[in-house]
Design a protein around this motif. Structure first.
Motif, short mmCIF file in Angstrom:
data_model
loop_
_atom_site.label_atom_id
_atom_site.label_comp_id
_atom_site.label_asym_id
_atom_site.label_seq_id
_atom_site.Cartn_x
_atom_site.Cartn_y
_atom_site.Cartn_z
N GLN A 9 -14.82 11.76 7.23
CA GLN A 9 -15.47 10.50 6.85
C GLN A 9 -14.88 9.37 7.69
OE1 GLN A 9 -14.61 8.49 2.98
NE2 GLN A 9 -16.77 8.89 2.52
N TYR A 10 -15.74 8.44 8.10
CA TYR A 10 -15.26 7.31 8.89
C TYR A 10 -14.51 6.32 7.99
CZ TYR A 10 -17.68 8.65 13.14
OH TYR A 10 -18.07 9.32 14.27
N ARG A 11 -13.40 5.86 8.49
CA ARG A 11 -12.59 4.84 7.81
C ARG A 11 -12.24 3.74 8.83
NH1 ARG A 11 -10.44 7.18 2.94
NH2 ARG A 11 -12.16 8.53 2.25
N THR A 12 -11.73 2.65 8.32
CA THR A 12 -11.32 1.54 9.18
C THR A 12 -9.86 1.71 9.56
OG1 THR A 12 -12.87 0.07 8.07
CG2 THR A 12 -11.16 -0.96 9.43
N GLY A 13 -9.59 1.70 10.89
CA GLY A 13 -8.24 1.85 11.39
C GLY A 13 -7.65 0.53 11.82
N ALA A 14 -6.64 0.61 12.69
CA ALA A 14 -5.96 -0.59 13.17
C ALA A 14 -6.93 -1.50 13.90
CB ALA A 14 -4.80 -0.20 14.08
N MET B 284 -8.67 -7.79 4.40
CA MET B 284 -8.84 -7.18 5.71
C MET B 284 -7.58 -7.27 6.57
SD MET B 284 -11.76 -5.80 5.59
CE MET B 284 -12.06 -5.34 7.30
N LYS B 285 -6.58 -8.05 6.15
CA LYS B 285 -5.34 -8.14 6.92
C LYS B 285 -4.56 -6.83 6.88
CE LYS B 285 -4.66 -13.14 6.61
NZ LYS B 285 -3.80 -14.23 6.11
N ARG B 286 -4.85 -5.98 5.91
CA ARG B 286 -4.17 -4.69 5.83
C ARG B 286 -4.56 -3.79 6.99
NH1 ARG B 286 -6.89 -0.69 3.11
NH2 ARG B 286 -5.07 -0.06 1.89
N HIS B 287 -5.63 -4.18 7.74
CA HIS B 287 -6.07 -3.38 8.87
C HIS B 287 -5.44 -3.86 10.19
CE1 HIS B 287 -9.63 -2.75 6.06
NE2 HIS B 287 -9.04 -1.58 6.16
N LYS B 288 -4.40 -4.68 10.09
CA LYS B 288 -3.68 -5.08 11.31
C LYS B 288 -2.80 -3.95 11.84
CE LYS B 288 -3.53 -10.10 10.85
NZ LYS B 288 -4.03 -10.36 12.21
N VAL B 289 -2.55 -2.94 11.03
CA VAL B 289 -1.73 -1.80 11.44
C VAL B 289 -2.51 -0.51 11.18
CG1 VAL B 289 0.43 -3.01 10.96
CG2 VAL B 289 -0.61 -1.59 9.18
N LYS B 290 -2.01 0.59 11.71
CA LYS B 290 -2.66 1.87 11.48
C LYS B 290 -2.54 2.26 10.00
CE LYS B 290 -1.56 3.70 16.09
NZ LYS B 290 -0.80 4.74 16.83
N PRO B 291 -3.58 2.83 9.45
CA PRO B 291 -3.48 3.33 8.07
C PRO B 291 -2.51 4.51 8.00
CG PRO B 291 -5.53 4.04 9.08
CD PRO B 291 -4.89 3.08 10.05
N GLY B 292 -1.99 4.78 6.80
CA GLY B 292 -0.97 5.82 6.66
C GLY B 292 -1.34 6.89 5.66
N ILE B 293 -0.61 8.00 5.73
CA ILE B 293 -0.77 9.08 4.76
C ILE B 293 -0.14 8.69 3.43
CG2 ILE B 293 -0.16 11.49 4.26
CD1 ILE B 293 -0.28 12.06 7.24
N THR B 294 0.99 8.00 3.50
CA THR B 294 1.62 7.43 2.32
C THR B 294 1.97 5.99 2.63
OG1 THR B 294 3.39 7.69 0.67
CG2 THR B 294 3.97 8.12 2.96
N GLY B 295 2.30 5.22 1.60
CA GLY B 295 2.56 3.82 1.83
C GLY B 295 3.38 3.19 0.73
N TRP B 296 3.72 1.91 0.92
CA TRP B 296 4.53 1.17 -0.05
C TRP B 296 3.79 1.04 -1.38
CZ3 TRP B 296 9.25 0.28 -1.03
CH2 TRP B 296 9.67 -0.80 -1.81
N ALA B 297 2.49 0.85 -1.34
CA ALA B 297 1.72 0.76 -2.59
C ALA B 297 1.75 2.08 -3.34
CB ALA B 297 0.28 0.35 -2.27
N GLN B 298 1.64 3.18 -2.60
CA GLN B 298 1.58 4.50 -3.24
C GLN B 298 2.89 4.87 -3.94
OE1 GLN B 298 -0.07 3.82 -0.23
NE2 GLN B 298 -1.83 3.73 -1.61
N VAL B 299 4.03 4.60 -3.31
CA VAL B 299 5.31 4.96 -3.93
C VAL B 299 5.66 4.02 -5.07
CG1 VAL B 299 6.20 6.04 -1.84
CG2 VAL B 299 6.68 3.62 -2.25
#
Length: 460
Positions: free
Chosen positions: A307-312, A395-410
């Protein structure tokens, strides 16, 4: 301790002395470790080469992660954690270099462990000692800088509170001058007289952005004073991202919303993804094969879900997951989030989603360079279109590459976001991560992901 020695203590150790100390500590630790392992202090040439590589990595990571800045005023526990992450990263990188160079038989793993452990202890001990020394100096009033504050009452109170909350930074208020109306000549005469009488070594101009025009006038009136002048703008109500001062095209700029993952940091982040991603991909390969077979024999359809997602920087990319649902058709432009007892989820898919094993193919996205191991989770395009107008700075969260895990997830914000509040919390954590990114933070998130386990009650 006189003013000259205080100035040296305040300005130079973090930039000059501490990096030198780290290198010397590593050399001492390497020699001690070599003696423990081989009962001699005459290191073989290849061990000297290893020490040089370790020293360069320690200096590089400490510098890029800002570990030589502000270490004198942070808590000891935070200091130990920050340095621990740096030394852990060095250990991983050195081990990876030796492994990929097929030189594992040439080096003693015990020597490497002893060297890094002893040098870490020395580095921490010296920093803690320096902190105690500086705290004592400030306790007896030898390392504090008097500051004169200029600005509206609200801004002065705000800055003063920050000063009180960070007493070990060594500042105290020597005087204040409140701005009420448009300054006139009498105001400036009084200001200069009070600054001189206060004996302030620094003058801080604390005004909101709409009063920025006054800064040049106040600065001009202070031109005959020897006190250092700082402009502390008030960005109240603005969602800032990695704000800092920089120089662009020969001009001084206040960066309001930029990514910290630029320049050398981008290289460090990519090295982290390649090293950890390669190692993890090798380890999970047998698990992926078993999962692929299980999906294929339990339901019809492809093994992978794409599925297409938004990257950096807003660029689209194709994300890979193990298929967890029966093949079905969604209405155009709409993505229905999974819910408890969702009939679209296959029996094995429910386990994969609950355990996060459906995310394993995304390590291929990491090796492609389209994702990172750590970063904001990529959302469906339809979700981006929906939330970008509802959640501020989404949309500022797309300034970096998306991750498999993240600060929100932990921190518990993974899985379904069935309320605006949940999405706001997730975005807030994502932006905090971007604003505070360091290699140590990435390793901490990976560590927390492992410790907290892959199973999550919010995943279904």
């Amino acid at each position: 301790m006189d003013r000259r020695s205080v100035g040296i203590v305040e300005r130079y150790p973090a930039q000059i002395i501490v990096p030198i100390v780290d290198v010397v500590a590593l050399l001492i630790a390497g020699t001690i470790a070599y003696f423990i392992r081989f009962q001699t202090v005459h290191l073989h040439d290849r061990y000297w080469l290893a020490l040089v590589v370790m020293a360069l990595l320690i200096l590089l990571i400490n510098t890029t992660q800002g570990r030589y800045i502000r270490w004198r005023i942070i808590k000891v526990s935070t200091l130990v954690l920050n340095l621990g992450m740096v030394w852990l990263a060095v250990a991983i990188l050195v081990s990876s270099i030796i492994y990929f160079a097929h030189a594992s038989e040439e080096y003693s793993r015990l020597w490497i462990s002893y060297t890094l452990f002893i040098s870490f202890i020395i580095a921490v001990a010296l920093r803690v000692f320096a902190q105690l020394l500086l705290k004592y100096a400030r306790k007896i009033g030898k390392a504090k800088r008097p500051v004169f504050l200029i600005g509206p009452s609200l801004q002065i109170v705000h800055v003063g509170k920050g000063m009180r909350d960070a007493p070990f930074e060594g500042y105290y208020i020597a005087g204040i001058e409140r701005l009420r109306d448009k300054p006139d000549s009498l105001f400036y005469e009084r200001l200069i007289r009070r600054v001189v009488q206060s004996g302030a070594r620094e003058v801080w101009i604390c005004v909101p952005l709409e009063m920025g025009g006054l800064v040049s006038s106040i600065f001009y009136e202070l031109r005959y004073q020897t006190a250092e002048v700082r402009f502390i703008p008030d960005f109240e109500g603005m969602q800032l991202l990695n704000h800092r001062m920089s120089e662009v095209a020969g001009h001084l700029a206040v960066d309001l919303s930029v990514s910290p993952l630029d320049g050398i940091n981008r290289i460090v982040k990519r090295m982290e993804d390649l090293v950890l991603g390669s190692l993890i991909s090798i380890l999970i390969l047998p698990v992926c094969v078993v999962i692929a077979i299980a999906i294929k024999v339990t339901s019809s359809g492809p093994v992978l879900f794409k599925q297409y997602r938004t990257g950096a920087n807003g660029k689209f990319f194709k994300v890979y997951k193990f298929r967890t649902m029966y093949v079905h058709q969604e209405p155009e432009g709409w993505v229905t989030q999974a819910s408890p007892g969702d009939e679209r989820v296959t029996p094995i898919g429910a386990f994969l989603r609950k355990s996060s094993l459906d995310e394993l193919p995304q390590f291929y996205n990491v090796l492609q360079g389209r994702m990172s191991i750590v970063g904001p989770r990529p959302h469906a395009l339809a979700h981006n279109d929906y939330y970008k107008d509802i959640v501020e700075s989404y949309m500022k969260r797309h300034k970096v590459k998306p991750g498999i895990t993240g600060w929100a997830q932990v921190n518990g914000y993974r899985g379904s976001t069935d309320t605006i509040e949940k999405m706001e919390k997730r975005v807030a954590h994502d932006l905090w991560y971007i604003d505070n990114w360091t290699l140590g933070l990435d390793l901490r998130i990976v560590f927390l992901t492992i410790i907290k386990g892959f199973f999550n009650k919010n995943a279904y």
